[in-house]
Design a protein around this motif. Structure first.
Motif, PDB file in Angstrom:
ATOM      1  N   LEU A  46      91.843  48.054  10.170  1.00 57.93           N
ATOM      2  CA  LEU A  46      90.928  47.579  11.210  1.00 57.93           C
ATOM      3  C   LEU A  46      90.224  46.286  10.801  1.00 57.93           C
ATOM      4  O   LEU A  46      90.036  45.390  11.622  1.00 57.93           O
ATOM      5  N   LEU A  47      89.824  46.196   9.541  1.00 61.79           N
ATOM      6  CA  LEU A  47      89.156  44.985   9.067  1.00 61.79           C
ATOM      7  C   LEU A  47      90.090  43.785   9.128  1.00 61.79           C
ATOM      8  O   LEU A  47      89.691  42.705   9.585  1.00 61.79           O
ATOM      9  N   ALA A  48      91.331  43.962   8.682  1.00 61.69           N
ATOM     10  CA  ALA A  48      92.308  42.869   8.741  1.00 61.69           C
ATOM     11  C   ALA A  48      92.558  42.449  10.184  1.00 61.69           C
ATOM     12  O   ALA A  48      92.669  41.251  10.489  1.00 61.69           O
ATOM     13  N   GLU A  49      92.618  43.409  11.058  1.00 57.71           N
ATOM     14  CA  GLU A  49      92.836  43.119  12.469  1.00 57.71           C
ATOM     15  C   GLU A  49      91.653  42.356  13.066  1.00 57.71           C
ATOM     16  O   GLU A  49      91.834  41.396  13.821  1.00 57.71           O
ATOM     17  N   LEU A  50      90.457  42.759  12.722  1.00 56.74           N
ATOM     18  CA  LEU A  50      89.264  42.087  13.240  1.00 56.74           C
ATOM     19  C   LEU A  50      89.156  40.657  12.704  1.00 56.74           C
ATOM     20  O   LEU A  50      88.803  39.734  13.448  1.00 56.74           O
ATOM     21  N   VAL A  51      89.479  40.463  11.438  1.00 61.34           N
ATOM     22  CA  VAL A  51      89.473  39.103  10.872  1.00 61.34           C
ATOM     23  C   VAL A  51      90.508  38.246  11.581  1.00 61.34           C
ATOM     24  O   VAL A  51      90.249  37.076  11.905  1.00 61.34           O
ATOM     25  N   TYR A  52      91.671  38.814  11.852  1.00 58.13           N
ATOM     26  CA  TYR A  52      92.710  38.065  12.575  1.00 58.13           C
ATOM     27  C   TYR A  52      92.231  37.686  13.972  1.00 58.13           C
ATOM     28  O   TYR A  52      92.436  36.559  14.418  1.00 58.13           O
ATOM     29  N   ILE A  53      91.597  38.607  14.664  1.00 60.30           N
ATOM     30  CA  ILE A  53      91.127  38.332  16.027  1.00 60.30           C
ATOM     31  C   ILE A  53      90.090  37.219  16.024  1.00 60.30           C
ATOM     32  O   ILE A  53      90.132  36.314  16.851  1.00 60.30           O
ATOM     33  N   ILE A  54      89.161  37.268  15.077  1.00 58.43           N
ATOM     34  CA  ILE A  54      88.085  36.273  15.043  1.00 58.43           C
ATOM     35  C   ILE A  54      88.609  34.893  14.643  1.00 58.43           C
ATOM     36  O   ILE A  54      88.219  33.883  15.221  1.00 58.43           O
ATOM     37  N   THR A  55      89.513  34.841  13.668  1.00 56.97           N
ATOM     38  CA  THR A  55      90.001  33.541  13.204  1.00 56.97           C
ATOM     39  C   THR A  55      91.032  32.934  14.144  1.00 56.97           C
ATOM     40  O   THR A  55      91.133  31.717  14.244  1.00 56.97           O
ATOM     41  N   ALA A  56      91.801  33.744  14.859  1.00 57.36           N
ATOM     42  CA  ALA A  56      92.857  33.218  15.730  1.00 57.36           C
ATOM     43  C   ALA A  56      92.394  32.977  17.156  1.00 57.36           C
ATOM     44  O   ALA A  56      93.157  32.467  17.967  1.00 57.36           O
ATOM     45  N   ALA A  57      91.171  33.319  17.483  1.00 60.33           N
ATOM     46  CA  ALA A  57      90.700  33.188  18.866  1.00 60.33           C
ATOM     47  C   ALA A  57      90.401  31.732  19.209  1.00 60.33           C
ATOM     48  O   ALA A  57      89.883  30.969  18.392  1.00 60.33           O
ATOM     49  N   ASP A  58      90.733  31.373  20.432  1.00 59.33           N
ATOM     50  CA  ASP A  58      90.395  30.045  20.933  1.00 59.33           C
ATOM     51  C   ASP A  58      88.914  30.014  21.288  1.00 59.33           C
ATOM     52  O   ASP A  58      88.341  31.023  21.690  1.00 59.33           O
ATOM     53  N   PRO A  59      88.268  28.844  21.186  1.00 54.72           N
ATOM     54  CA  PRO A  59      86.854  28.770  21.580  1.00 54.72           C
ATOM     55  C   PRO A  59      86.632  29.125  23.049  1.00 54.72           C
ATOM     56  O   PRO A  59      85.607  29.668  23.414  1.00 54.72           O
ATOM     57  N   VAL A  60      87.614  28.850  23.900  1.00 54.00           N
ATOM     58  CA  VAL A  60      87.484  29.182  25.318  1.00 54.00           C
ATOM     59  C   VAL A  60      87.466  30.701  25.499  1.00 54.00           C
ATOM     60  O   VAL A  60      86.684  31.253  26.278  1.00 54.00           O
ATOM     61  N   GLN A  61      88.338  31.408  24.759  1.00 49.59           N
ATOM     62  CA  GLN A  61      88.362  32.870  24.842  1.00 49.59           C
ATOM     63  C   GLN A  61      87.077  33.470  24.295  1.00 49.59           C
ATOM     64  O   GLN A  61      86.582  34.460  24.805  1.00 49.59           O
ATOM     65  N   THR A  62      86.539  32.895  23.237  1.00 48.00           N
ATOM     66  CA  THR A  62      85.314  33.414  22.634  1.00 48.00           C
ATOM     67  C   THR A  62      84.145  33.313  23.597  1.00 48.00           C
ATOM     68  O   THR A  62      83.316  34.211  23.673  1.00 48.00           O
ATOM     69  N   GLU A  63      84.072  32.216  24.370  1.00 49.43           N
ATOM     70  CA  GLU A  63      82.999  32.074  25.352  1.00 49.43           C
ATOM     71  C   GLU A  63      83.153  33.087  26.479  1.00 49.43           C
ATOM     72  O   GLU A  63      82.171  33.585  27.017  1.00 49.43           O
ATOM     73  N   ALA A  64      84.383  33.430  26.820  1.00 47.30           N
ATOM     74  CA  ALA A  64      84.622  34.397  27.898  1.00 47.30           C
ATOM     75  C   ALA A  64      84.271  35.812  27.462  1.00 47.30           C
ATOM     76  O   ALA A  64      84.019  36.679  28.297  1.00 47.30           O
ATOM     77  N   LEU A  65      84.242  36.066  26.150  1.00 48.06           N
ATOM     78  CA  LEU A  65      83.939  37.416  25.669  1.00 48.06           C
ATOM     79  C   LEU A  65      82.476  37.790  25.877  1.00 48.06           C
ATOM     80  O   LEU A  65      82.131  38.953  25.903  1.00 48.06           O
ATOM     81  N   VAL A  66      81.591  36.839  26.019  1.00 49.20           N
ATOM     82  CA  VAL A  66      80.172  37.104  26.163  1.00 49.20           C
ATOM     83  C   VAL A  66      79.803  37.185  27.644  1.00 49.20           C
ATOM     84  O   VAL A  66      78.764  36.712  28.066  1.00 49.20           O
ATOM     85  N   ALA A  67      80.654  37.802  28.434  1.00 47.80           N
ATOM     86  CA  ALA A  67      80.435  37.861  29.875  1.00 47.80           C
ATOM     87  C   ALA A  67      79.376  38.893  30.251  1.00 47.80           C
ATOM     88  O   ALA A  67      78.725  38.743  31.280  1.00 47.80           O
ATOM     89  N   VAL A  68      79.188  39.934  29.459  1.00 48.10           N
ATOM     90  CA  VAL A  68      78.235  40.994  29.787  1.00 48.10           C
ATOM     91  C   VAL A  68      76.970  40.781  28.971  1.00 48.10           C
ATOM     92  O   VAL A  68      77.003  40.702  27.750  1.00 48.10           O
ATOM     93  N   ASP A  69      75.867  40.686  29.655  1.00 48.68           N
ATOM     94  CA  ASP A  69      74.582  40.464  29.012  1.00 48.68           C
ATOM     95  C   ASP A  69      73.937  41.814  28.686  1.00 48.68           C
ATOM     96  O   ASP A  69      74.110  42.795  29.419  1.00 48.68           O
ATOM     97  N   ALA A  70      73.202  41.881  27.598  1.00 49.77           N
ATOM     98  CA  ALA A  70      72.548  43.130  27.197  1.00 49.77           C
ATOM     99  C   ALA A  70      71.520  43.580  28.236  1.00 49.77           C
ATOM    100  O   ALA A  70      71.338  44.781  28.471  1.00 49.77           O
TER     101      ALA A  70
END
Length: 178
Positions: free
Chosen positions: A103-127
């Motif tokens: 799981l840790l390796a997978e999470l590191v891969y997701i964070i490092t391989a993500a595009d900045p556009v995708q990362t901004e779209a992930l914060v669509a739901v506000d607390a």
């Protein structure tokens, strides 16, 4: 991103099966934490990072601590404590450690391989939106789940106290008969 979803889902299913098949409560608890972390990774890959954070904080944090407190309330005897020390060999930690490393390796891969556009779209739901939803139309569900958790704690405490009373009563009857 789709492959990471399937890997996290496989880890969640495998660790949940291990939770069900373990006889020792502590071993099952280790696999339960891994299962919660895998579900959090699934939420993250689906584009819900806030829900993933809630999964880790509420389930992998608070609920696991609650289970540990219930185990402590049952007041184990010295023989049980010794048996627990024998069961907690390093070989017990190998399974959860391997699944957590995946799981840790997978999470590191997701964070490092993500595009900045995708990362901004992930914060669509506000607390704030989630909080208003939970304590707005879903307030009854939140209150009922709190009552259910409290009933579980009271029930575990009651079962632990009854066992202690029966043993104490048995020892008194035995000493009065002698």
């Amino acid at each position: 991103m789709e492959l990471t979803f399937y890997i996290a889902a496989a880890v969640a299913i495998l660790s949940t099966i291990m939770v069900i098949t373990r006889y020792n409560m502590i071993h099952a608890l280790l696999y339960l934490v891994v299962s919660f972390l895998a579900v959090a990774v699934v939420f993250f890959t689906l584009g819900a990072p806030f829900m993933a954070a809630l999964e880790v904080i509420i389930y992998a944090g608070a609920i696991v601590v609650l289970i540990i407190f219930v185990i402590m309330m049952l007041n184990l005897t010295r023989e049980d404590v010794q048996r627990e020390k024998e069961w907690l060999q390093p070989s017990v930690w190998v399974g959860p450690a391997i699944l957590s490393a995946v799981l840790l390796a997978e999470l590191v891969y997701i964070i490092t391989a993500a595009d900045p556009v995708q990362t901004e779209a992930l914060v669509a739901v506000d607390a704030k939106v989630v909080g208003l939803a939970l304590f707005g139309p879903y307030v009854l569900g939140v209150q009922l789940s709190g009552i259910l958790l409290m009933a579980g704690i009271v029930g575990a405490y009651h079962l632990g106290r009854q066992k202690k009373k029966v043993i104490h009563r048995f020892l008194q009857e035995r000493s009065s008969a002698a």
